[in-house]
Design an enzyme around this catalytic site. Structure first.
Site, PDB file in Angstrom:
ATOM      1  N   ASP A   1       0.811  -1.207   0.000  1.00  0.00           N
ATOM      2  CA  ASP A   1       0.000   0.000   0.000  1.00  0.00           C
ATOM      3  C   ASP A   1       0.851   1.267   0.000  1.00  0.00           C
ATOM      4  O   ASP A   1       0.618   2.183  -0.766  1.00  0.00           O
ATOM      5  CB  ASP A   1      -0.987   0.005   1.199  1.00  0.00           C
ATOM      6  CG  ASP A   1      -0.321  -0.313   2.535  1.00  0.00           C
ATOM      7  OD1 ASP A   1       0.920  -0.473   2.598  1.00  0.00           O
ATOM      8  OD2 ASP A   1      -1.051  -0.399   3.545  1.00  0.00           O
TER       9      ASP A   1
ATOM     10  N   ASP B   1       6.925   3.863   3.561  1.00  0.00           N
ATOM     11  CA  ASP B   1       7.078   4.964   4.511  1.00  0.00           C
ATOM     12  C   ASP B   1       8.565   5.041   4.881  1.00  0.00           C
ATOM     13  O   ASP B   1       9.354   5.593   4.132  1.00  0.00           O
ATOM     14  CB  ASP B   1       6.165   4.674   5.705  1.00  0.00           C
ATOM     15  CG  ASP B   1       6.090   5.793   6.708  1.00  0.00           C
ATOM     16  OD1 ASP B   1       6.290   6.957   6.333  1.00  0.00           O
ATOM     17  OD2 ASP B   1       5.812   5.522   7.897  1.00  0.00           O
TER      18      ASP B   1
ATOM     19  N   ASP C   1      -5.413   2.104   6.891  1.00  0.00           N
ATOM     20  CA  ASP C   1      -6.248   2.282   8.082  1.00  0.00           C
ATOM     21  C   ASP C   1      -5.592   3.163   9.126  1.00  0.00           C
ATOM     22  O   ASP C   1      -4.391   3.417   9.092  1.00  0.00           O
ATOM     23  CB  ASP C   1      -6.511   0.926   8.734  1.00  0.00           C
ATOM     24  CG  ASP C   1      -5.259   0.392   9.424  1.00  0.00           C
ATOM     25  OD1 ASP C   1      -4.193   0.340   8.765  1.00  0.00           O
ATOM     26  OD2 ASP C   1      -5.316   0.051  10.620  1.00  0.00           O
TER      27      ASP C   1
ATOM     28  N   PHE D   1      -0.407  11.447   7.281  1.00  0.00           N
ATOM     29  CA  PHE D   1      -0.929  10.116   7.586  1.00  0.00           C
ATOM     30  C   PHE D   1      -2.209   9.916   6.789  1.00  0.00           C
ATOM     31  O   PHE D   1      -3.179  10.636   6.978  1.00  0.00           O
ATOM     32  CB  PHE D   1      -1.164   9.936   9.082  1.00  0.00           C
ATOM     33  CG  PHE D   1      -1.356   8.492   9.422  1.00  0.00           C
ATOM     34  CD1 PHE D   1      -0.262   7.678   9.655  1.00  0.00           C
ATOM     35  CD2 PHE D   1      -2.632   7.935   9.465  1.00  0.00           C
ATOM     36  CE1 PHE D   1      -0.434   6.329   9.928  1.00  0.00           C
ATOM     37  CE2 PHE D   1      -2.809   6.591   9.731  1.00  0.00           C
ATOM     38  CZ  PHE D   1      -1.707   5.779   9.971  1.00  0.00           C
ATOM     39  N   VAL D   2      -2.188   8.949   5.894  1.00  0.00           N
ATOM     40  CA  VAL D   2      -3.325   8.769   4.982  1.00  0.00           C
ATOM     41  C   VAL D   2      -4.135   7.521   5.308  1.00  0.00           C
ATOM     42  O   VAL D   2      -3.620   6.568   5.906  1.00  0.00           O
ATOM     43  CB  VAL D   2      -2.854   8.722   3.513  1.00  0.00           C
ATOM     44  CG1 VAL D   2      -2.367  10.084   3.051  1.00  0.00           C
ATOM     45  CG2 VAL D   2      -1.776   7.662   3.294  1.00  0.00           C
TER      46      VAL D   2
HETATM   47  P1  IMP Z   1       7.522   1.261   6.627  1.00  0.00           P
HETATM   48  O1  IMP Z   1       8.112  -0.034   7.030  1.00  0.00           O
HETATM   49  O2  IMP Z   1       7.833   2.370   7.563  1.00  0.00           O
HETATM   50  O3  IMP Z   1       7.827   1.642   5.189  1.00  0.00           O
HETATM   51  O4  IMP Z   1       5.974   1.119   6.848  1.00  0.00           O
HETATM   52  C1  IMP Z   1       5.091   0.712   5.931  1.00  0.00           C
HETATM   53  C2  IMP Z   1       3.796   0.345   6.633  1.00  0.00           C
HETATM   54  O5  IMP Z   1       3.394   1.334   7.595  1.00  0.00           O
HETATM   55  C3  IMP Z   1       2.707   0.295   5.608  1.00  0.00           C
HETATM   56  O6  IMP Z   1       2.554  -1.009   5.126  1.00  0.00           O
HETATM   57  C4  IMP Z   1       1.495   0.776   6.396  1.00  0.00           C
HETATM   58  O7  IMP Z   1       0.855  -0.326   7.005  1.00  0.00           O
HETATM   59  C5  IMP Z   1       2.024   1.646   7.482  1.00  0.00           C
HETATM   60  N1  IMP Z   1       1.857   3.081   7.145  1.00  0.00           N
HETATM   61  C6  IMP Z   1       2.834   3.961   6.853  1.00  0.00           C
HETATM   62  N2  IMP Z   1       2.344   5.167   6.588  1.00  0.00           N
HETATM   63  C7  IMP Z   1       1.000   5.063   6.696  1.00  0.00           C
HETATM   64  C8  IMP Z   1      -0.092   5.996   6.511  1.00  0.00           C
HETATM   65  O8  IMP Z   1       0.069   7.192   6.197  1.00  0.00           O
HETATM   66  N3  IMP Z   1      -1.330   5.491   6.728  1.00  0.00           N
HETATM   67  C9  IMP Z   1      -1.581   4.204   7.075  1.00  0.00           C
HETATM   68  N4  IMP Z   1      -0.587   3.296   7.243  1.00  0.00           N
HETATM   69  C10 IMP Z   1       0.689   3.728   7.061  1.00  0.00           C
HETATM   70 MG    MG Z   2       0.492  -2.094   6.274  1.00  0.00          MG
END
Ligand code: IMP
Ligand code: MG
Length: 172
Positions: free
Chosen positions: A96, A99, A155, A148-149
């Protein structure tokens, strides 16, 4: 949490999903594909994308959760693992959002160890500003600002996943 605003409309998301589907169809021509859907956030994107690709697609699911400790080293825990073998498969991981990049860099390494023929990453959203480790998705729907989306699978506390658009809360 403030007012829920539209960041990317339903029409814009649909249009972009069709474009990515075309790109993938073109690139993989008649090859069999394996989509790995990262639960739960990617279910909507996975389905909408897959419906627009004519190739045979085998579906796998992975669920991970990440814990961010005090020293901010994200520890990733595998909650649901692959059920099938991906050795020699042309794999595309459907995510999705990228981040910090931790989830995908962990998963990429993990999946590479299973010996796929090829491995690519397709992410609907990318928050490049937030990146803590190197991670470049092969297909990206939209680059978005550090907000934060929610919606289209994303979700906040398990809510808002089924919004048909990408939204954000003004005061979060
Ligand atoms: P990362 O490991 O920090 O890249 O995190 C990715 C995961 O964090 C995604 O799969 C999402 O589940 C969650 N996440 C990161 N940003 C958002 C957001 O803005 N809204 C909702 N979930 C998020
Ligand atoms: Mg996720």
């Amino acid at each position: 949490m403030g007012d829920l605003k539209v960041l990317i409309s339903e029409e814009e998301v649909d249009k972009r999903v069709r474009e990515i589907a075309e790109e993938i169809s073109e690139e993989y021509k008649n090859k069999n594909l394996t989509f790995i859907c990262i639960l739960k956030g990617s279910i909507f994107f996975t389905v909408e994308l897959a419906k627009r690709i004519p190739n045979n697609i085998n579906f796998e699911f992975i669920r991970v959760s990440s814990y961010h400790g005090e020293n901010s080293t994200g520890i990733i825990e595998m909650k649901v693992d692959l059920q099938g073998d991906i050795k020699d498969h042309d794999v595309i991981v459907i995510e999705d959002i990228v981040d910090t990049g931790r989830t995908l860099s962990y998963l990429k390494q993990y999946l590479q160890s299973k010996g796929p023929k090829s491995l690519k990453i397709c992410a609907l959203l990318d928050k490049k500003e937030r990146r803590l480790c190197e991670m470049e998705a092969d297909y990206v729907g939209f680059d978005i600002p550090d907000k934060f989306v929610v919606g289209y699978g994303l979700d906040v506390d398990e809510k808002y996943r089924n919004l048909p658009y990408i939204g954000y809360f003004e005061n979060v």
